[in-house]
Design a protein around this motif. Structure first.
Motif, mmCIF file in Angstrom:
data_model
loop_
_atom_site.group_PDB
_atom_site.id
_atom_site.type_symbol
_atom_site.label_atom_id
_atom_site.label_comp_id
_atom_site.label_asym_id
_atom_site.label_seq_id
_atom_site.Cartn_x
_atom_site.Cartn_y
_atom_site.Cartn_z
ATOM 1 N N GLU A 194 0.825 -1.214 0.000
ATOM 2 C CA GLU A 194 0.000 0.000 0.000
ATOM 3 C C GLU A 194 0.856 1.259 0.000
ATOM 4 O O GLU A 194 0.419 2.307 -0.472
ATOM 5 N N GLU A 195 2.072 1.162 0.528
ATOM 6 C CA GLU A 195 3.018 2.281 0.513
ATOM 7 C C GLU A 195 3.804 2.332 -0.799
ATOM 8 O O GLU A 195 4.801 3.036 -0.893
ATOM 9 N N SER A 196 3.370 1.557 -1.761
ATOM 10 C CA SER A 196 3.996 1.477 -3.092
ATOM 11 C C SER A 196 5.400 0.888 -3.050
ATOM 12 O O SER A 196 6.215 1.152 -3.938
ATOM 13 N N ARG A 197 5.686 0.094 -2.044
ATOM 14 C CA ARG A 197 6.967 -0.605 -1.997
ATOM 15 C C ARG A 197 6.871 -1.853 -2.855
ATOM 16 O O ARG A 197 5.847 -2.519 -2.882
ATOM 17 N N VAL A 198 7.955 -2.164 -3.535
ATOM 18 C CA VAL A 198 8.007 -3.352 -4.374
ATOM 19 C C VAL A 198 8.459 -4.529 -3.512
ATOM 20 O O VAL A 198 9.510 -4.462 -2.865
ATOM 21 N N ILE A 199 7.661 -5.584 -3.506
ATOM 22 C CA ILE A 199 7.984 -6.778 -2.739
ATOM 23 C C ILE A 199 8.447 -7.854 -3.706
ATOM 24 O O ILE A 199 7.695 -8.292 -4.573
ATOM 25 N N ASP A 200 9.681 -8.251 -3.558
ATOM 26 C CA ASP A 200 10.253 -9.278 -4.431
ATOM 27 C C ASP A 200 9.869 -10.656 -3.882
ATOM 28 O O ASP A 200 10.159 -10.970 -2.721
ATOM 29 N N PRO A 201 9.203 -11.487 -4.683
ATOM 30 C CA PRO A 201 8.839 -12.832 -4.227
ATOM 31 C C PRO A 201 10.040 -13.643 -3.741
ATOM 32 O O PRO A 201 9.919 -14.471 -2.846
#
Length: 58
Positions: free
Chosen positions: A18-25
C-alpha cells in the motif's frame, strides 16, 4: 503460533504494498513463519515444585 505469524507477515506485506513498496517474491521465499530461535519446544522446563514427587501432591 505459526498461523498467527503468517497473518502478521501477510499484513506487513500488504502494508508495504500500500506504501507502493516493491515486494520481491524471492525475498518472501526466505521468510518463515516457523521461528525456532528462542523457543525450546521439548525441554528444560522448571517449576518451583519440581522436587516434589507425584505422591507429595496428594
Amino acid at each position: 503460533m505459526i498461523f498467527h505469524n503468517v497473518l502478521d507477515i501477510a499484513e506487513i506485506v500488504r502494508q508495504l504494498q500500500e506504501e507502493s513498496r516493491v515486494i520481491d517474491p524471492e525475498d518472501l521465499a526466505h521468510i518463515s513463519p516457523y521461528l525456532t530461535e528462542h523457543i525450546r519446544r521439548f525441554g528444560e522446563y522448571r517449576s518451583a515444585n519440581s522436587r516434589l514427587t507425584p505422591s507429595s501432591w496428594r
